[in-house]
Design a protein around this motif. Structure first.
Motif, short mmCIF file in Angstrom:
data_model
loop_
_atom_site.label_atom_id
_atom_site.label_comp_id
_atom_site.label_asym_id
_atom_site.label_seq_id
_atom_site.Cartn_x
_atom_site.Cartn_y
_atom_site.Cartn_z
N ALA A 46 80.25 19.57 54.50
CA ALA A 46 79.18 18.65 54.10
C ALA A 46 78.66 17.80 55.26
N GLY A 47 79.49 17.55 56.24
CA GLY A 47 79.07 16.70 57.36
C GLY A 47 77.83 17.21 58.06
N ALA A 48 77.81 18.51 58.33
CA ALA A 48 76.67 19.11 59.03
C ALA A 48 75.42 19.06 58.16
N VAL A 49 75.59 19.29 56.86
CA VAL A 49 74.43 19.28 55.96
C VAL A 49 73.87 17.87 55.83
N VAL A 50 74.76 16.88 55.76
CA VAL A 50 74.30 15.49 55.68
C VAL A 50 73.58 15.09 56.97
N THR A 51 74.07 15.55 58.10
CA THR A 51 73.42 15.27 59.38
C THR A 51 72.01 15.86 59.41
N ALA A 52 71.87 17.08 58.90
CA ALA A 52 70.54 17.72 58.86
C ALA A 52 69.61 16.95 57.93
N ALA A 53 70.12 16.51 56.80
CA ALA A 53 69.30 15.74 55.86
C ALA A 53 68.87 14.41 56.48
N THR A 54 69.79 13.78 57.22
CA THR A 54 69.48 12.52 57.89
C THR A 54 68.37 12.71 58.91
N ALA A 55 68.44 13.81 59.66
CA ALA A 55 67.40 14.08 60.65
C ALA A 55 66.05 14.29 59.97
N GLY A 56 66.05 15.01 58.86
CA GLY A 56 64.81 15.23 58.12
C GLY A 56 64.23 13.94 57.57
N LEU A 57 65.10 13.09 57.06
CA LEU A 57 64.65 11.80 56.54
C LEU A 57 64.04 10.95 57.66
N ASP A 58 64.70 10.93 58.81
CA ASP A 58 64.18 10.16 59.94
C ASP A 58 62.80 10.70 60.38
N ARG A 59 62.66 12.01 60.37
CA ARG A 59 61.40 12.63 60.74
C ARG A 59 60.29 12.21 59.76
N ALA A 60 60.62 12.23 58.47
CA ALA A 60 59.63 11.85 57.46
C ALA A 60 59.23 10.38 57.62
N ALA A 61 60.20 9.52 57.94
CA ALA A 61 59.90 8.11 58.12
C ALA A 61 59.03 7.89 59.36
#
Length: 85
Positions: free
Chosen positions: A42-57
């Motif tokens: 899950a760590g890698a998937v959460v990191t990817a989601a975090t990056a996507g969220l930051d990009r959207a922001a």
């Protein structure tokens, strides 16, 4: 004439924003599923989601506070599962 151009620009932005928002939501959904189903990866998937969220922001598609809140909740859930072992 300027109103027509503005309408065209808004439509292009709407389509792009929708794509970014959809990808972000999908990433968050995958991260939540990974936390419950496969805590070890899950760590890698959460990191990817975090990056996507930051990009959207950064693009102004999602409000920065909403991104911070979602990232915090994801990380808290991940930490809870990892602490449980």
């Amino acid at each position: 004439m300027p109103a027509k151009k503005t309408a065209r620009v808004q439509e292009r932005r709407r389509v792009e924003n929708r794509r970014v928002r959809s990808a972000t939501r999908t990433a968050v959904k995958k991260a939540r599923a990974a936390i419950t189903d496969a805590p070890t990866e899950a760590g890698a998937v959460v990191t990817a989601a975090t990056a996507g969220l930051d990009r959207a922001a950064s693009k102004g598609v999602v409000h920065p506070n909403a991104v911070a809140r979602t990232k915090s909740r994801l990380q808290r859930a991940l930490n809870k599962v990892q602490a449980a072992g």
